[in-house]
Design an enzyme around this catalytic site. Structure first.
Site, PDB file in Angstrom:
ATOM      1  N   GLU A  94      -8.313  19.302  10.200  1.00 27.04           N
ATOM      2  CA  GLU A  94      -8.551  18.313   9.140  1.00 27.04           C
ATOM      3  C   GLU A  94      -9.300  18.898   7.940  1.00 27.04           C
ATOM      4  O   GLU A  94      -9.805  20.018   7.984  1.00 27.04           O
ATOM      5  CB  GLU A  94      -9.344  17.131   9.713  1.00 27.04           C
ATOM      6  CG  GLU A  94      -8.460  16.091  10.401  1.00 27.04           C
ATOM      7  CD  GLU A  94      -7.696  15.215   9.395  1.00 27.04           C
ATOM      8  OE1 GLU A  94      -7.886  15.397   8.173  1.00 27.04           O
ATOM      9  OE2 GLU A  94      -6.919  14.350   9.849  1.00 27.04           O
ATOM     10  N   ASN A 124       0.821  -1.208   0.000  1.00 34.00           N
ATOM     11  CA  ASN A 124       0.000   0.000   0.000  1.00 34.00           C
ATOM     12  C   ASN A 124       0.859   1.265   0.000  1.00 34.00           C
ATOM     13  O   ASN A 124       1.885   1.319   0.673  1.00 34.00           O
ATOM     14  CB  ASN A 124      -0.898   0.015   1.247  1.00 34.00           C
ATOM     15  CG  ASN A 124      -1.792   1.242   1.288  1.00 34.00           C
ATOM     16  OD1 ASN A 124      -2.591   1.467   0.378  1.00 34.00           O
ATOM     17  ND2 ASN A 124      -1.628   2.061   2.317  1.00 34.00           N
ATOM     18  N   VAL A 125       0.428   2.252  -0.798  1.00 34.58           N
ATOM     19  CA  VAL A 125       1.018   3.586  -0.749  1.00 34.58           C
ATOM     20  C   VAL A 125      -0.113   4.539  -0.386  1.00 34.58           C
ATOM     21  O   VAL A 125      -1.064   4.677  -1.166  1.00 34.58           O
ATOM     22  CB  VAL A 125       1.628   3.995  -2.105  1.00 34.58           C
ATOM     23  CG1 VAL A 125       2.328   5.349  -1.990  1.00 34.58           C
ATOM     24  CG2 VAL A 125       2.595   2.937  -2.616  1.00 34.58           C
ATOM     25  N   GLY A 126      -0.055   5.121   0.779  1.00 32.56           N
ATOM     26  CA  GLY A 126      -1.142   5.990   1.226  1.00 32.56           C
ATOM     27  C   GLY A 126      -0.602   7.268   1.838  1.00 32.56           C
ATOM     28  O   GLY A 126       0.589   7.372   2.155  1.00 32.56           O
ATOM     29  N   TYR A 149      -1.101   9.738   5.000  1.00 31.52           N
ATOM     30  CA  TYR A 149      -1.688   9.768   6.330  1.00 31.52           C
ATOM     31  C   TYR A 149      -1.115  10.958   7.086  1.00 31.52           C
ATOM     32  O   TYR A 149       0.000  11.381   6.832  1.00 31.52           O
ATOM     33  CB  TYR A 149      -1.355   8.470   7.090  1.00 31.52           C
ATOM     34  CG  TYR A 149      -1.782   7.245   6.322  1.00 31.52           C
ATOM     35  CD1 TYR A 149      -3.113   6.848   6.320  1.00 31.52           C
ATOM     36  CD2 TYR A 149      -0.879   6.526   5.550  1.00 31.52           C
ATOM     37  CE1 TYR A 149      -3.531   5.751   5.590  1.00 31.52           C
ATOM     38  CE2 TYR A 149      -1.289   5.421   4.814  1.00 31.52           C
ATOM     39  CZ  TYR A 149      -2.615   5.039   4.839  1.00 31.52           C
ATOM     40  OH  TYR A 149      -3.019   3.969   4.098  1.00 31.52           O
ATOM     41  N   ARG A 150      -1.894  11.457   8.038  1.00 26.11           N
ATOM     42  CA  ARG A 150      -1.334  12.534   8.849  1.00 26.11           C
ATOM     43  C   ARG A 150      -0.373  11.940   9.849  1.00 26.11           C
ATOM     44  O   ARG A 150      -0.666  10.919  10.482  1.00 26.11           O
ATOM     45  CB  ARG A 150      -2.453  13.317   9.524  1.00 26.11           C
ATOM     46  CG  ARG A 150      -2.980  12.711  10.793  1.00 26.11           C
ATOM     47  CD  ARG A 150      -4.147  13.542  11.303  1.00 26.11           C
ATOM     48  NE  ARG A 150      -4.288  13.479  12.745  1.00 26.11           N
ATOM     49  CZ  ARG A 150      -5.398  13.853  13.380  1.00 26.11           C
ATOM     50  NH1 ARG A 150      -6.434  14.309  12.682  1.00 26.11           N
ATOM     51  NH2 ARG A 150      -5.467  13.802  14.683  1.00 26.11           N
ATOM     52  N   GLN A 154     -10.685   2.168   8.216  1.00 29.22           N
ATOM     53  CA  GLN A 154     -11.014   1.937   6.803  1.00 29.22           C
ATOM     54  C   GLN A 154      -9.774   1.967   5.901  1.00 29.22           C
ATOM     55  O   GLN A 154      -9.855   1.588   4.739  1.00 29.22           O
ATOM     56  CB  GLN A 154     -12.012   3.005   6.290  1.00 29.22           C
ATOM     57  CG  GLN A 154     -13.412   2.911   6.880  1.00 29.22           C
ATOM     58  CD  GLN A 154     -13.575   3.746   8.133  1.00 29.22           C
ATOM     59  OE1 GLN A 154     -12.599   4.115   8.789  1.00 29.22           O
ATOM     60  NE2 GLN A 154     -14.805   4.045   8.508  1.00 29.22           N
ATOM     61  N   HIS A 155      -8.628   2.437   6.401  1.00 30.20           N
ATOM     62  CA  HIS A 155      -7.448   2.572   5.553  1.00 30.20           C
ATOM     63  C   HIS A 155      -6.697   1.256   5.429  1.00 30.20           C
ATOM     64  O   HIS A 155      -6.644   0.462   6.357  1.00 30.20           O
ATOM     65  CB  HIS A 155      -6.496   3.637   6.130  1.00 30.20           C
ATOM     66  CG  HIS A 155      -7.032   5.026   6.005  1.00 30.20           C
ATOM     67  ND1 HIS A 155      -6.549   6.071   6.765  1.00 30.20           N
ATOM     68  CD2 HIS A 155      -7.994   5.548   5.225  1.00 30.20           C
ATOM     69  CE1 HIS A 155      -7.202   7.177   6.447  1.00 30.20           C
ATOM     70  NE2 HIS A 155      -8.076   6.890   5.514  1.00 30.20           N
TER      71      HIS A 155
END
Ligand SMILES: [Zn+2]
EC number: 4.1.1.-
Lengths: 76, 472
Positions: free
Chosen positions: B273, B160-162, B164-165, B181-182
């Site tokens: 956010e 996975n490449v995501g 995120y904070r 959900q990620h």
């Protein structure tokens, strides 16, 4: 040691100094992990001027919700 | 056409007049975030910004708002900067259909120039700064975070490449928000079940195709690298990490290698956010950094996030709308025209569709709620006729004001899932959802007086073309 503007612990420490000597320092509080720079506005750096809505009571920290939840084996 | 690396994209932005260099001295706070927020307020065609004179630093460079406008989004895809939004949508959909594009593997990368494995101090390596006044610290929020499925480590697509904070919480320590959900939350769960740390790589300052792919809601087993290749129309270049089997974007400015610590949760936030609200004060996982590499004089790319619209909304507008469009077309291939899910990451979505019979538009709206993205978003779905452009809000408002009858066309479904960051959800993560049918009733639904829609005077299209040329 420095006073944390957010939780008012006295345990904050310097984590970085400006490459240009004397311009600023960055502090971090090990209790609430608040991080700030010495030259930020007083509403960030001064405990008495820090936004009350964002203050943290150290006693509340252990009760913060885990996200995501911890698997059962880690829960003491 | 592909951009080789982050600097290549910045050079194109500069050549196209879409990069503003701020040469005057600025303070890290509040100037950089304030200037970036102010830039977002100037419209939807703003340039990126490069700050290279930051008080207290000797040679720090900070790039902001890099994809924060429609011209910059068009240039990301190698299109002319004045390409209309709807054309960018259809071109993105065409490239999305080219998935998967195989990757190109490299042995070395520019970020290998400088390597640090001892006395790592992220506060010294990166010119970090606060974004919003209530933020609990300095964040990294536009980096690619890479991890693998521990139960199926050979599966390239499940890597996975995501984005995120991440809160910088110590010299070699980051907090991360992997909401359930990620995809990375699945990997973390596997690691914690085994009692092992999860290897991760964090790549900062990437060319925009991987950032776009990482921010696109793909299926769990679809590779963001193969999607980045499809978006840029050329194989995406990757290089192996040293401490794990993870693949890294070749053109990154800075790379952090580390591990997500199993069984650890630590106080995090708050952080402003994309919903226009802060979230935080919860305990979240922690990453320990073991190795840092960077190019000589790296450029720190950062993203201001806050009250919409900001760069985030341009970055996740079209790439959120297109998967929803494709998934709806799988169900209704002859009817769906276009989807605009650009509002707060698709909490509001507008669908343009043909109708086969009465009640059809409501079915389309309901289908949107059950798409992968719809499960966490699509709190309000507005359905409009095929001749209404969902990207043209005055047209959408016209459809709502004239085609919708509240008694018949407002459908509320109680207690569905939504992302927990939705500040209106109660309990957090649960909300009612609504479909507003703003299409013209068709048989057997015969209500209303819609038999005499206004036409235009003859030759309006010809005049439109002629006026465009006269005004050029
Ligand atoms: Zn504190």
């Amino acid at each position: 040691m420095h006073t944390c503007p957010r939780c008012e612990s006295k345990k904050a420490e310097v984590v970085s100094k400006s490459p240009v000597e004397g311009a600023w320092e960055v502090y971090m509080c090990p209790v609430c992990i608040f991080t700030w720079r010495s030259i930020e506005p007083e509403t960030i750096t001064k405990p008495e001027k820090y936004n009350r809505a964002f203050k943290v009571n150290p006693a509340d920290i252990p009760f913060a919700e885990n996200v995501p939840a911890l698997p059962a084996k880690y829960i003491k | 056409m592909a951009y080789k690396d982050f600097r290549d994209f910045l050079a194109t932005l500069e050549k196209e007049g879409q990069l503003l260099t701020i040469k005057d001295e600025v303070k890290p706070e509040p100037d950089i975030a304030a200037a970036t927020k102010a830039m977002s307020k100037l419209g939807s065609e703003t340039p990126a910004m490069l700050f290279d004179n930051i008080y207290g630093y000797t040679n720090a460079k900070v790039a902001m708002n890099v994809m924060g406008s429609w011209p910059n989004h068009a240039l990301m895809m190698g299109m002319p900067k004045n390409t209309p939004l709807k054309e960018q949508f259809f071109e993105f959909a065409r490239r999305y259909d080219q998935f998967p594009m195989p990757v190109q593997r490299e042995e070395t990368a520019p970020f290998h120039e400088v390597e640090i494995t001892e006395n790592i101090n992220l506060f010294d390596i990166l010119p970090l700064f606060r974004l919003n006044q209530g933020d609990g610290g300095f964040y990294i929020d536009k980096a690619c975070v890479i991890s693998r499925d521990l139960d199926d480590p050979e599966h390239f697509g499940k890597q996975n490449v995501g984005i995120y904070r991440m809160q910088v919480k110590g010299k070699d320590r980051l907090g991360i928000q992997p909401v359930p959900q990620h995809d990375i939350a699945i990997h973390l769960r596997q690691a914690e079940e085994r009692g092992e740390n999860l290897p991760v790589v964090i790549a900062l300052g990437n060319e925009p195709a991987i950032t776009t792919a990482a921010a696109t809601p793909l299926h769990y087993d679809q590779s963001e690298y193969e999607m980045a290749g499809a978006i840029q129309g050329e194989p995406y270049r990757i290089v192996k990490a040293k401490d794990s089997d993870l693949d890294i974007p070749w053109g990154a400015e800075v790379v952090l290698e580390g591990e997500l610590l199993a069984g650890v949760r630590e106080f995090e936030g708050p952080f402003g956010e994309f919903t226009g609200h802060y979230s935080g004060g919860r305990s979240m996982p922690v990453i320990k950094i073991n190795r840092v590499y960077h190019r000589q004089n790296p450029i720190f790319e950062h993203l201001y996030i806050g009250m919409p619209w900001t760069e985030t909304d341009y970055m996740i507008g079209i790439n959120t709308s297109v998967p929803l469009y494709q998934q709806l077309k799988e169900a209704f291939p002859n009817e769906i025209q276009a989807v605009n899910a650009m509002y707060t990451h698709g909490l509001v979505a507008i669908i343009s569709t043909k109708r086969r019979y009465g009640g059809f538009a409501k079915a389309v709206g309901m289908r949107a709620l059950t798409t992968p993205h719809g499960l966490g978003y699509c709190k309000l779905v507005i359905v409009v006729d095929e001749d209404v452009d969902p990207f043209n809000l005055p047209q959408v408002m016209w459809a709502l004001s004239t085609k919708m009858h509240p008694k018949h066309d407002a459908v509320i479904i109680p207690d569905l899932s939504v992302l927990a960051l939705d500040p209106g959800s109660l309990p957090s993560g649960i909300t009612h959802k609504m479909v507003l049918d703003a299409t013209t009733p068709v048989a057997p639904e015969t209500r209303g007086h819609y038999s005499q829609p206004l036409d235009s005077p003859l030759n309006v299209e010809k005049w439109e073309q002629r006026l465009r040329e006269l005004l050029r």
